[in-house]
Design a protein around this motif. Structure first.
Motif, PDB file in Angstrom:
ATOM      1  N   GLU B 313       0.847  -1.207   0.000  1.00 40.03           N
ATOM      2  CA  GLU B 313       0.000   0.000   0.000  1.00 40.03           C
ATOM      3  C   GLU B 313       0.882   1.256   0.000  1.00 40.03           C
ATOM      4  O   GLU B 313       0.596   2.224  -0.694  1.00 40.03           O
ATOM      5  N   LEU B 316       2.200   1.879  -3.396  1.00 38.38           N
ATOM      6  CA  LEU B 316       1.168   2.479  -4.249  1.00 38.38           C
ATOM      7  C   LEU B 316       1.016   3.963  -3.938  1.00 38.38           C
ATOM      8  O   LEU B 316       0.954   4.800  -4.843  1.00 38.38           O
ATOM      9  N   ARG B 317       0.974   4.267  -2.642  1.00 35.90           N
ATOM     10  CA  ARG B 317       0.773   5.665  -2.255  1.00 35.90           C
ATOM     11  C   ARG B 317       1.962   6.525  -2.675  1.00 35.90           C
ATOM     12  O   ARG B 317       1.797   7.686  -3.041  1.00 35.90           O
ATOM     13  N   LEU B 318       3.165   5.917  -2.636  1.00 35.78           N
ATOM     14  CA  LEU B 318       4.333   6.657  -3.118  1.00 35.78           C
ATOM     15  C   LEU B 318       4.205   6.905  -4.615  1.00 35.78           C
ATOM     16  O   LEU B 318       4.494   7.998  -5.108  1.00 35.78           O
ATOM     17  N   ALA B 319       3.761   5.871  -5.336  1.00 29.35           N
ATOM     18  CA  ALA B 319       3.591   6.021  -6.782  1.00 29.35           C
ATOM     19  C   ALA B 319       2.546   7.078  -7.112  1.00 29.35           C
ATOM     20  O   ALA B 319       2.660   7.810  -8.095  1.00 29.35           O
TER      21      ALA B 319
END
Lengths: 227, 424
Positions: B313, B316-319
């Motif tokens: 997660e 994903l949040r970094l992306a």
């Protein structure tokens, strides 16, 4: 001939430490991408496709060479600046969708807009528009576990596209999909590329994807074979 | 964004319900054990104070040096006058004469031969004068198992266990064989008025309670007593007050060069009590420290496992464009929320359990039967104001600390590594 260059890669080399030595994932890669391209990095596993995609997406940094994305040198961005670049200008689509399972379709697509601190009314309009592009306006309240693989990937596309990024990086986006869903997804992305002039860069070895590409860049053992 | 994260937290039970249960369990244990140990310590202190040490105690200097030997030849003489003087001068406390003695109890058969015999510890207190303070203090009315409290001279109470061992019953006559204050042999007949259960193994093994006047008569101690015990009228031991009275008394009454002059000591100066008081103060601190450490390890691991589970997660949040700092802060907020909810739940449960044990107690008489120190057989918890906030230290601090420690992994790992874990 590239009309408006948005990505410039010069002499890119990427090494990963392995034991006391290193593994060279990318070797002296030179490339350029223009606005609105529908391009793909093609090659077998271990050819350096994902590494190159990660560096373009500012998720990794080069060992040597220069990567300029939308005027910003990836090597010189700090954590905040690279996060800001991803937040405002880049979209990502993953092989395994990576939707947040506890949130609804609507909330998953809304997430990138929350990071941009957009007002709720504007967010709602943009989310519904993105879901319309992928044909999922009827599923706004569904959770990812209630969707098929193809629908999940369409949600992922909507999430990547909702903020209308300049570049979308897609790593093996059809790897988990059957042929019919793959074609559906690819047609959707091709349409968005046409309508929004978004640059799509794929990392793939899937023939179905390759058939849709307007530009094919072949990598082998970290080196550029053809561009 | 906060609302978005909060929504996710509520929906993801592994991020909310499970950590809340872990925190609540830890806080429950902390609150309950704090109350339990406080209760055990205070029960022990109060029991000893009631039966043995008093809040303050006056003996002669010579008696105080060998008090464990119960040397009544060194007892206080002129004790009535001294007690009256104490009651008028130090009115913050009540003062009571007591005689402690040792000896043998002999039970004779129908022909006068010895049927049973056993060593006894005796306490002479005011039982029949009409002043019921000592009866109330020692909780004798509810401790009577058979018979009744002494109503007239010559009647005694005997510990139930001792009576069973000697095979004596209410109404039987027994003979105390001991030593008078002057060193002569003492033999005195008593009638058993009742049997009692003191609730502490060291007394239940072999104790008799006589009226003070009877004890004085039996041991030739007219107008004399082993000790005068003082109890603060608030009902609770206040070391500062006791210290003030002690200093004043010793200055007025005690002479260093006279071994028969009275000297006052306070509860916290008694060897065993001093240790117990010191322990009771430090024990909570040690216990909290141990719990914080243990819970930090548990919650650190829980946080680490939760964090590892969420690396995908985070990737994903970094992306999506969140920075590592934003993710780290959101973890902090989540842990604060989980910590507060878990701590409140744990504190409520801990207080409820403590209240139950405070009210009903837990009987551990079997474990304590060989104890040499006086401890009650039934232990009660004691809810103090600290019980209401003590859980916040491990519950909130450790949870946040554990999460913060595990969250460092976000910074230690390269963004691309988190991203790879997202794809794994």
């Amino acid at each position: 001939m590239i009309s408006e260059s948005i990505i410039t890669i010069k002499g890119l080399t990427k090494d990963f430490p392995v034991g006391s030595g290193y593994f060279r994932a990318l070797n002296e890669v030179n490339l350029e991408f223009g606005r609105g391209e529908f391009a793909g990095l093609i090659g077998p596993s271990g050819s350096g496709k994902t590494t190159l995609l990660n560096i373009i997406g500012s998720l990794d940094t080069p060992t040597k060479g220069e990567v300029i994305v939308l005027g910003k040198d990836i090597s010189h961005l700090n954590s905040q600046e690279s996060a800001s670049l991803r937040k405002e200008k880049l979209g990502f689509i993953f092989q395994s969708y990576n939707l947040l399972p506890v949130y609804t379709v609507y909330e998953n697509v809304e997430f990138p807009l929350l990071l941009l601190n957009l007002p709720e009314t504007e967010r709602k309009k943009m989310v519904m528009e993105a879901l319309e592009w992928v044909g999922l306006t009827q599923k706004v309240k569904s959770r990812p576990s209630m969707l098929s693989g193809g629908e999940c990937q369409r949600v992922a596309i909507a999430r990547a596209m909702v903020k209308k990024p300049i570049i979308v990086l897609a790593d093996e986006p059809t790897a988990n999909l059957d042929a019919e869903n793959s074609h559906h997804i690819l047609r959707t992305m091709a349409t968005l590329n046409q309508e929004l002039n978004t640059t799509f860069i794929f990392a793939t070895h899937d023939e179905k994807v390759i058939s849709y590409l307007k530009r094919r860049i072949t990598l082998a053992d970290g080196s550029l074979v053809s561009a | 964004m906060i609302r978005f994260l909060f929504k996710g937290l509520l929906r993801d039970r592994q991020r909310s319900l499970l950590p809340v249960i872990i925190v609540a369990s830890g806080v429950f244990l902390t609150v309950f054990l704090h109350s339990w140990l406080t209760g055990v310590m205070q029960d022990g202190i109060e029991l000893n104070a009631r039966f043995i040490t008093g809040h303050m105690k006056i003996m002669t200097r010579a008696y105080s040096l060998d008090k464990d030997q119960l040397p009544n030849d060194l007892a206080i003489t002129g004790s009535n006058e001294l007690t009256d003087s104490l009651n008028s001068r130090f009115q913050e406390a009540g003062w009571y004469q007591r005689i402690r003695f040792g000896g043998l109890i002999d039970v004779s058969g129908s022909n006068g031969e010895t049927r049973a015999q056993g060593p006894v510890f005796g306490i002479g207190i005011d039982l029949i004068s009409g002043n019921r303070e000592e009866i109330k203090r020692l909780n004798l009315e509810t401790s009577v198992k058979s018979g009744h409290l002494p109503r007239k001279a010559g009647e005694i109470l005997i510990s139930n266990e001792f009576a069973n061992k000697l095979k004596v019953r209410v109404g039987d006559k027994v003979t105390l064989i001991g030593s008078t204050m002057n060193g002569a042999m003492a033999m005195y007949n008593f009638t058993i008025a009742g049997t009692v259960e003191f609730g502490t193994s060291s007394l239940d093994r072999g104790t008799i309670l006589t009226d003070l006047i009877d004890a004085q008569a039996a041991l030739d101690m007219e107008d004399a007593c082993s000790e005068i015990v003082g109890y603060q009228k608030t009902g609770y031991y206040d070391d500062e007050l006791a210290s003030g009275i002690e200093d004043c008394f010793n200055e007025l009454y005690s002479k260093e060069d006279d071994e028969f002059s009275p000297v006052m000591s306070r509860l916290s100066e008694d060897n065993q009590m001093a240790q117990l008081l010191a322990y009771s103060g430090k024990f909570s601190g040690i216990m909290i420290a141990v719990f914080i450490l243990a819970m930090s390890v548990v919650l650190w691991n829980a946080g680490l496992l939760g964090g590892l589970r969420r690396y995908g997660e985070f990737g994903l949040r970094l992306a999506m464009g969140e920075s590592k700092g934003q993710i780290y802060r959101s973890q902090f907020y989540e842990s604060v929320m989980v910590g507060i909810i878990g701590t409140i739940a744990g504190t409520i449960l801990g207080l409820a359990a403590s209240w139950y044990v405070e009210t009903y107690g837990i009987n551990l008489g079997g474990i304590m039967k060989n104890a040499t120190m006086m401890f009650p057989s039934t232990f009660h918890a004691r809810i103090t104001p600290a019980a209401f906030y003590i859980g916040f230290i491990p519950g909130l601090v450790s949870t946040v600390l554990g999460t913060m420690l595990s969250g460092i992994g976000i910074y230690k790992r390269k963004t691309s590594q988190l991203f790879k874990e997202l794809e794994a």
